[in-house]
Design a protein around this motif. Structure first.
Motif, mmCIF file in Angstrom:
data_model
loop_
_atom_site.group_PDB
_atom_site.id
_atom_site.type_symbol
_atom_site.label_atom_id
_atom_site.label_comp_id
_atom_site.label_asym_id
_atom_site.label_seq_id
_atom_site.Cartn_x
_atom_site.Cartn_y
_atom_site.Cartn_z
ATOM 1 N N GLY A 284 6.808 26.090 9.160
ATOM 2 C CA GLY A 284 5.801 25.322 9.921
ATOM 3 C C GLY A 284 6.153 24.650 11.147
ATOM 4 O O GLY A 284 5.857 24.517 11.947
ATOM 5 N N GLY A 285 7.262 23.822 10.615
ATOM 6 C CA GLY A 285 7.732 22.961 11.732
ATOM 7 C C GLY A 285 8.542 23.895 12.950
ATOM 8 O O GLY A 285 8.205 23.310 14.211
ATOM 9 N N ALA A 286 9.138 24.931 12.527
ATOM 10 C CA ALA A 286 9.819 25.595 13.666
ATOM 11 C C ALA A 286 8.858 26.113 14.545
ATOM 12 O O ALA A 286 8.896 26.308 15.611
ATOM 13 N N SER A 287 7.568 26.558 13.871
ATOM 14 C CA SER A 287 6.681 27.175 14.574
ATOM 15 C C SER A 287 5.796 26.248 15.655
ATOM 16 O O SER A 287 5.798 26.805 16.653
ATOM 17 N N ARG A 288 5.749 25.205 15.000
ATOM 18 C CA ARG A 288 5.024 24.097 15.835
ATOM 19 C C ARG A 288 6.000 23.668 17.154
ATOM 20 O O ARG A 288 5.437 23.474 18.343
ATOM 21 N N MET A 289 7.347 23.390 16.718
ATOM 22 C CA MET A 289 8.481 23.694 17.757
ATOM 23 C C MET A 289 8.488 24.395 18.825
ATOM 24 O O MET A 289 8.601 24.479 20.142
ATOM 25 N N GLY A 290 8.480 25.888 18.107
ATOM 26 C CA GLY A 290 8.141 26.936 19.136
ATOM 27 C C GLY A 290 6.954 26.711 20.075
ATOM 28 O O GLY A 290 6.958 27.091 21.368
ATOM 29 N N LEU A 291 5.940 26.441 19.500
ATOM 30 C CA LEU A 291 4.678 26.362 20.087
ATOM 31 C C LEU A 291 4.751 25.249 21.514
ATOM 32 O O LEU A 291 4.408 25.721 22.704
ATOM 33 N N ALA A 292 5.198 24.373 21.231
ATOM 34 C CA ALA A 292 5.563 23.197 22.005
ATOM 35 C C ALA A 292 6.426 23.456 23.331
ATOM 36 O O ALA A 292 6.179 23.363 24.459
ATOM 37 N N VAL A 293 7.710 24.309 22.952
ATOM 38 C CA VAL A 293 8.427 24.752 23.826
ATOM 39 C C VAL A 293 8.086 25.789 24.809
ATOM 40 O O VAL A 293 8.009 25.791 26.051
ATOM 41 N N GLY A 294 7.129 26.627 24.070
ATOM 42 C CA GLY A 294 6.344 27.550 24.832
ATOM 43 C C GLY A 294 5.420 26.985 25.867
ATOM 44 O O GLY A 294 5.350 27.445 27.096
ATOM 45 N N LEU A 295 4.481 26.153 25.328
ATOM 46 C CA LEU A 295 3.709 25.249 26.283
ATOM 47 C C LEU A 295 4.502 24.554 27.672
ATOM 48 O O LEU A 295 3.824 24.639 28.551
ATOM 49 N N ALA A 296 5.719 24.172 27.218
ATOM 50 C CA ALA A 296 6.149 23.330 28.243
ATOM 51 C C ALA A 296 6.882 24.305 29.360
ATOM 52 O O ALA A 296 6.954 24.134 30.312
ATOM 53 N N LEU A 297 7.479 25.527 28.560
ATOM 54 C CA LEU A 297 8.005 26.643 29.393
ATOM 55 C C LEU A 297 6.747 27.192 30.560
ATOM 56 O O LEU A 297 7.019 27.405 31.744
ATOM 57 N N LEU A 298 5.361 27.452 30.061
ATOM 58 C CA LEU A 298 4.610 27.785 30.732
ATOM 59 C C LEU A 298 3.932 26.882 31.769
ATOM 60 O O LEU A 298 3.646 27.292 32.961
ATOM 61 N N ALA A 299 4.019 25.537 31.547
ATOM 62 C CA ALA A 299 3.535 24.562 32.338
ATOM 63 C C ALA A 299 4.454 24.223 33.709
ATOM 64 O O ALA A 299 4.286 24.207 34.935
ATOM 65 N N LEU A 300 5.944 24.443 33.283
ATOM 66 C CA LEU A 300 7.001 24.193 34.055
ATOM 67 C C LEU A 300 7.708 25.261 34.870
ATOM 68 O O LEU A 300 8.289 24.951 35.839
ATOM 69 N N ALA A 301 7.220 26.483 34.464
ATOM 70 C CA ALA A 301 7.743 27.666 35.028
ATOM 71 C C ALA A 301 7.796 27.689 36.576
ATOM 72 O O ALA A 301 8.503 28.140 37.091
ATOM 73 N N PRO A 302 6.495 27.709 36.903
ATOM 74 C CA PRO A 302 6.298 27.505 38.534
ATOM 75 C C PRO A 302 7.277 26.701 39.361
ATOM 76 O O PRO A 302 7.391 26.889 40.426
ATOM 77 N N LEU A 303 7.614 25.698 38.822
ATOM 78 C CA LEU A 303 8.676 24.848 39.319
ATOM 79 C C LEU A 303 10.038 25.378 39.755
ATOM 80 O O LEU A 303 10.469 25.223 40.733
ATOM 81 N N ALA A 304 10.317 26.548 38.830
ATOM 82 C CA ALA A 304 11.837 27.107 39.053
ATOM 83 C C ALA A 304 11.446 28.549 39.712
ATOM 84 O O ALA A 304 12.181 28.893 40.239
ATOM 85 N N PHE A 305 10.164 29.043 39.207
ATOM 86 C CA PHE A 305 9.965 30.435 40.006
ATOM 87 C C PHE A 305 8.520 30.241 40.788
ATOM 88 O O PHE A 305 7.768 30.738 40.199
ATOM 89 N N GLY A 306 8.509 29.664 42.113
ATOM 90 C CA GLY A 306 7.462 29.613 42.690
ATOM 91 C C GLY A 306 7.012 30.608 43.608
ATOM 92 O O GLY A 306 5.978 30.337 44.246
ATOM 93 N N GLY A 307 8.007 31.884 43.602
ATOM 94 C CA GLY A 307 7.696 32.496 44.773
ATOM 95 C C GLY A 307 6.319 33.706 44.364
ATOM 96 O O GLY A 307 5.893 33.397 43.205
ATOM 97 N N GLY A 308 5.681 34.218 45.341
ATOM 98 C CA GLY A 308 4.594 35.063 44.984
ATOM 99 C C GLY A 308 4.800 36.157 43.826
ATOM 100 O O GLY A 308 3.970 36.333 43.081
ATOM 101 N N PHE A 309 5.991 36.733 44.112
ATOM 102 C CA PHE A 309 6.232 37.801 43.201
ATOM 103 C C PHE A 309 6.454 37.194 41.763
ATOM 104 O O PHE A 309 5.949 37.770 40.666
ATOM 105 N N GLN A 310 7.229 36.222 41.838
ATOM 106 C CA GLN A 310 7.611 35.705 40.319
ATOM 107 C C GLN A 310 6.217 35.175 39.840
ATOM 108 O O GLN A 310 5.934 35.173 38.614
ATOM 109 N N LEU A 311 5.319 34.738 40.414
ATOM 110 C CA LEU A 311 4.003 33.992 39.858
ATOM 111 C C LEU A 311 3.388 35.170 39.486
ATOM 112 O O LEU A 311 2.346 35.155 38.318
ATOM 113 N N GLY A 312 3.377 36.231 40.085
ATOM 114 C CA GLY A 312 2.604 37.550 39.777
ATOM 115 C C GLY A 312 2.950 37.985 38.475
ATOM 116 O O GLY A 312 2.449 38.496 37.604
#
Length: 420
Positions: A7-35
């Motif tokens: 359960g702790g691993a699942s919550r950690m995975g969820l937190a990491v996933g949310l962080a990646l979704l929020a910060l991904a445009p900072l690293a991949f901000g091009g139109g194709f990457q966003l699409g």
């Protein structure tokens, strides 16, 4: 690994996933990457909806794309009504309309089609999918014919009553965050659904429907409810895809799309919640990103599918879970040591196979004769002997090393055989 630790691993995975979704445009901000990331998010929700049937209820469906496709058409029709001024509706809520369209069609055809599970349901779902796909060609006023229906996602207010007027779906970044938000909301809803008695009953129907009927529950009703809910989440995913591409076409209803989501769930692993998400990322990468560089991307996807089925029966997520267990027990180095040669051989063999595929594709599909092939920055002539010799020099020794390495590592336990 204990239940609290998982359960702790699942919550950690969820937190990491949310962080990646929020910060991904900072690293991949091009139109194709966003699409690309928007399509990955929508495909992830689509795969999670399919896993409600396959992984949770044991219902193999060959027509799941129908619910997503109808959800996409519902969103496009509403967008066109908003664009023409016939309707005022906040565009960010349109995926809900797609979900209702998918759930409505699932509720309409679900009761007779879910009377039986297993092979009968799989064949009926294939028939329903082909029926709807054929209907799209003979009802152009509803489905737009071969060209599909298009709409402008910037039409109408993004939020009700001008709550946030500067926010617009004309921006790829805004579309990405909208898609990611709906994907997270849908994933959390599906995860919460897994804690309900209905999902426990669905698991029981998957394992032994006769025993479920014996204790007083109706397996038919359970399958029907699960299909309706899966149709809702598939419709939301289809609406997100339509908003991202601003088009709904008959291809979104066909067997190829249903096969793609089945592929995503199997590659990612249907036994774990995040397995379909991993598979959706892989399938979308191959179909959108890799297809820009090679016309043989479907062959590569098929080879990856075969390799995962043979080497990782639990899918990518299952392999990652077993590797994490080895790391936790400090056994990963010991497991990898006897398999080092096999891994090196596999890499060499894959490189040689990839080169041979690209050379063959360039030779067969080149316009007016063999076309120059680009392979990892190298431009090669498929009619010359040297590139073919290089492919053989990589492929043959790689295969020999792989099989010899497998012989050395056969005595060691595979990752899929790790103790729970």
């Amino acid at each position: 690994m204990s239940a609290p630790a998982e359960g702790g691993a699942s919550r950690m995975g969820l937190a990491v996933g949310l962080a990646l979704l929020a910060l991904a445009p900072l690293a991949f901000g091009g139109g194709f990457q966003l699409g690309l990331m928007s399509q990955m998010c929508a495909m992830a929700l689509f795969a999670l909806s399919y896993n409600l049937l396959l992984g949770q209820t044991g219902m193999l469906s060959f027509g799941h794309a129908v619910y997503a496709g109808l959800g996409g058409y519902a969103v496009i029709h509403l967008l066109r009504a908003v664009e023409s001024g016939m309707l005022v509706f906040p565009v960010v809520l349109l995926p809900v309309a797609g979900g209702l369209a998918g759930a409505g069609f699932a509720a309409l055809i679900g009761y007779p089609t879910t009377r039986r599970g297993g092979t009968p349901f799989a064949m009926i779902s294939l028939a329903v999918g082909e029926l709807v796909h054929a209907a799209a060609g003979v009802l152009p006023e509803w489905f737009g014919g071969e060209g599909g229906l298009t709409a402008d996602r910037t039409a109408g207010p993004a939020f009700a009553a001008g709550l946030w007027p500067e926010w617009s779906l004309g921006s790829d970044l805004h579309v990405y965050y909208l898609t990611a938000a709906w994907t997270v909301a849908g994933a959390l809803a599906i995860h919460a659904l897994g804690r309900t008695p209905l999902l426990k009953l669905a698991n029981a129907v998957r394992d032994n429907p006769q025993r479920v009927a014996f204790i007083g529950y109706d397996p038919h009703r359970v399958r029907y409810l699960m299909l309706t809910m899966a149709g809702f989440f598939a419709g939301v995913a289809g609406g997100l895809m339509a908003l991202n591409l601003e088009i709904a076409s008959a291809d979104s209803l066909g067997a190829l799309r249903s096969g793609a989501v089945l592929l995503a769930v199997v590659v990612g692993g249907s036994g774990l919640f995040l397995g379909p998400v991993a598979g959706a990322v892989v399938v979308t990468f191959f179909s959108v990103a890799l297809s820009r560089h090679t016309g043989a991307w479907q062959l590569y996807l098929g080879l990856v599918f075969a390799a995962v089925v043979l080497v990782l029966p639990g899918g990518l997520a299952g392999g990652a879970r077993d590797a994490a267990r080895l790391v936790a027990r400090r056994e990963l180095a010991g497991w990898l040591r006897p398999r080092g040669w096999a891994a090196a051989g596999a890499l060499g063999g894959c490189a040689g196979l990839s080169l041979a595929i690209e050379l063959a594709y360039g030779r067969v599909h080149g316009a007016g004769g063999p076309a120059a092939v680009s392979w990892f920055g190298l431009t090669l002539d498929p009619s010359a002997a040297l590139p073919w010799a290089a492919a053989g020099a990589l492929l043959a020794p790689g295969a020999v090393i792989l099989f010899r390495g497998r012989g050395r590592g056969r005595a060691a336990a595979s990752p899929g055989e790790c103790d729970a």
